[in-house]
Design an enzyme around this catalytic site. Structure first.
Site, PDB file in Angstrom:
ATOM      1  N   TYR A   1      19.220  28.596   6.901  1.00  0.00           N
ATOM      2  CA  TYR A   1      18.099  29.303   7.513  1.00  0.00           C
ATOM      3  C   TYR A   1      18.280  29.414   9.021  1.00  0.00           C
ATOM      4  O   TYR A   1      18.606  28.448   9.704  1.00  0.00           O
ATOM      5  CB  TYR A   1      16.776  28.606   7.199  1.00  0.00           C
TER       6      TYR A   1
ATOM      7  N   LYS B   1       0.827  -1.203   0.000  1.00  0.00           N
ATOM      8  CA  LYS B   1       0.000   0.000   0.000  1.00  0.00           C
ATOM      9  C   LYS B   1       0.859   1.249   0.000  1.00  0.00           C
ATOM     10  O   LYS B   1       2.063   1.169   0.243  1.00  0.00           O
ATOM     11  CB  LYS B   1      -0.929  -0.001   1.224  1.00  0.00           C
TER      12      LYS B   1
ATOM     13  N   ARG C   1      -9.581   0.323  15.116  1.00  0.00           N
ATOM     14  CA  ARG C   1      -9.420   1.147  13.933  1.00  0.00           C
ATOM     15  C   ARG C   1     -10.435   0.600  12.922  1.00  0.00           C
ATOM     16  O   ARG C   1     -11.626   0.818  13.107  1.00  0.00           O
ATOM     17  CB  ARG C   1      -7.961   1.060  13.456  1.00  0.00           C
TER      18      ARG C   1
END
Lengths: 351, 351
Positions: free
Chosen positions: A251, A42, A135
């Site tokens: 950054y 999947k 689930r």
């Protein structure tokens, strides 16, 4: 004005190791004892490429494949043969039915609603039991009043929530699953994902459903030394430069040079899935020389220390340290997310 | 056996708001004062879709676009017209040259090596100055000995490392940039990304290069109330179920029900870019009702609390809370990563 037929070579590559993939499947199949190992492919085979993984594992002898939805089933079923079983884990929605009844894949029925929907088709299916993960899946108490004997059920399965831990939930789920099997039966039974395979014979039933460990993930120490790395990111150097003591890098100046040294800027970044969690913690390699990630990972760029590899220059390639347990510790990102997040700018190539 | 011509409706969608995108660009263009705002559309327009973003902003009047590499330039240049400028921020490698010299895009030259490589072509280019970020770009000291006057330079630019913070590095970089401009000149000058635009007129020069804020990101309070959300993930309910007090939910039982209530399982997960950072912290909405994410986000599934929306059922759609600053706080994931990580299973649709 431009000529799109001129090739533009990639700046970042994902090398995928066929031998390691197949070896991992064989290891998991062996660890599954009398049970046969399938393969969870999947989410585009966890980001590696569903068709490519499918074909390699099919050739190795794998017969049971697990996808999330019917789009994923459609992508691979052109490559299946009569010995291949594809299970669609997310079940079958009303809007999936027109395609699903033409497909060689079978739904994993997760609710009585889905079972009622599929019953009239007379076609094969799997059934998911909720053994405590809460689930997807059917509660044991809801199993009792349905006409399962009228359905063509291949695999009755459940899913372990905490197989990567040695907790009582595993044995509780095993008990719940066995209890449910008194009310529904199919040709085969299945409970274990990758980590569940390591829990021993009681968890194996007829077939296992490894996923992460096929692709190099190790959630349990039983896999150390036997599960091999499959995914190898490679990045190209765009530029090298010298930092002086006190120079800020990247950054928010998350790295400040404590001495003069040389760095290289790589054409890879978090937009490729090499996330900011690797800032100041990740590493690349040239041969056996470690090259630390310096400062914050940018969207398209990463800075590395090349003090110990002064020969490196523009256009050279370096390899990310990407053994999944190590990379997960470095970055604070789950092993699963590290590979499912690999982006589209990578050229994926199999060796 | 299957009929691939039968449509399989999506289970997860990414709604993208054209009006908000264009509005954000106009706001940033206005904030740029006399300078004109371009648009950073690298990394597939931060995950939204480069061609779709390009066409909308081009129609709105945007003329300067920034991509990372020549593959990205190639993808959009079929849609350009004579007023469009595309800059390739990662410069030009030796292996890019065959394509680059046929392209309407121009390289941003980041090193003297790249400048020497491009010089013989006589074609337009930009030049990147290293003003202290020490990532890509040419040091001022290296500018002096090159024949810049023989090149067709459009934009001389630099990049701010910490424009989202009020730190002295911003003014230092501004000074460094101005100093460098004494040694190289082009038609235009540029320094500011999204956050830099908010630093005021001194940072604007001729053109600005917003990125994140086009797509709804707010790294500075100046953008509150004027930058709009552009990206709206939507997920479908696969199944609802009741939890009893004490029931464990999802991987590693990261949620345990303290009372009986109802949940829904959504067909979306971290493989779609909704990362595990949202576990037990994220939220979805139906109308104005908040639906908390419960337990750990799975690869393909998310559980939400639907106690306050008992009407929700299988096949209904809910919307993620995805205002970027809020979602970043919830998940601990940078606003940038939240959108660049959006996956391929989403159907992206523009309204």
């Amino acid at each position: 004005m431009s000529d799109r037929t001129i090739e533009i070579p990639p700046t970042a590559k994902l090398r995928l190791d066929s031998e390691a993939l197949v070896s991992n499947w064989r290891v998991l199949d062996d660890l599954s004892g009398a049970a046969s190992a399938g393969a969870a492919i999947k989410a585009n085979a966890y980001g590696l490429g569903a068709v490519q993984v499918f074909r390699r594992l099919q050739s190795a002898g794998c017969q049971d494949f697990y996808v999330a939805n019917w789009q994923e089933a459609a992508e691979i079923q052109a490559y299946t043969d009569e010995s291949t079983n594809i299970s669609v884990l997310n079940g079958v929605r009303p809007e999936d039915m027109p395609f699903a009844v033409t497909s060689s894949a079978k739904p994993v029925l997760n609710s009585i609603e889905q079972a009622k929907r599929w019953l009239p088709t007379g076609r094969p299916c799997d059934v998911m039991i909720n053994s405590g993960m809460n689930r997807l899946g059917i509660n044991t108490s809801d199993l009792i009043d349905f006409v399962w004997h009228e359905m063509d059920i291949d695999i009755v399965m459940s899913h372990l929530a905490s197989a990567d831990e040695d907790v009582s939930q595993n044995a509780n789920q095993l008990d719940q699953f066995k209890n449910a099997l008194r009310h529904v039966s199919g040709k085969r039974q299945s409970l274990s994902n990758s980590a569940g395979i390591a829990l021993g014979q009681a968890y194996h039933f007829d077939c296992t459903r490894p996923g992460l460990s096929l692709y190099g993930g190790k959630q349990r120490s039983e896999f150390d030394g036997i599960i091999r790395q499959v995914v190898f990111p490679e990045a190209q150097i765009l530029q090298t430069r010298n930092l002086k003591k006190g120079d800020k890098l990247g950054y928010n100046a998350k790295y400040v040079a404590e001495r003069s040294h040389t760095i290289a800027i790589l054409a890879m970044g978090y937009a490729d899935g090499y996330l900011r969690g690797f800032s100041n913690t990740g590493a690349f390699y040239i041969d056996d020389t470690r090259l630390s990630v310096l400062g914050r990972v940018s969207m398209d760029l990463i800075a590395i220390d090349i003090s110990d590899a002064p020969q490196l220059a523009e256009s050279d390639w370096v390899k990310a340290q990407f053994d999944l347990p190590t990379a997960s510790l470095q970055s604070g990102i789950a092993q699963y997310e590290l590979i499912t997040g690999m982006g589209n700018r990578f050229i994926r190539y199999w060796t």
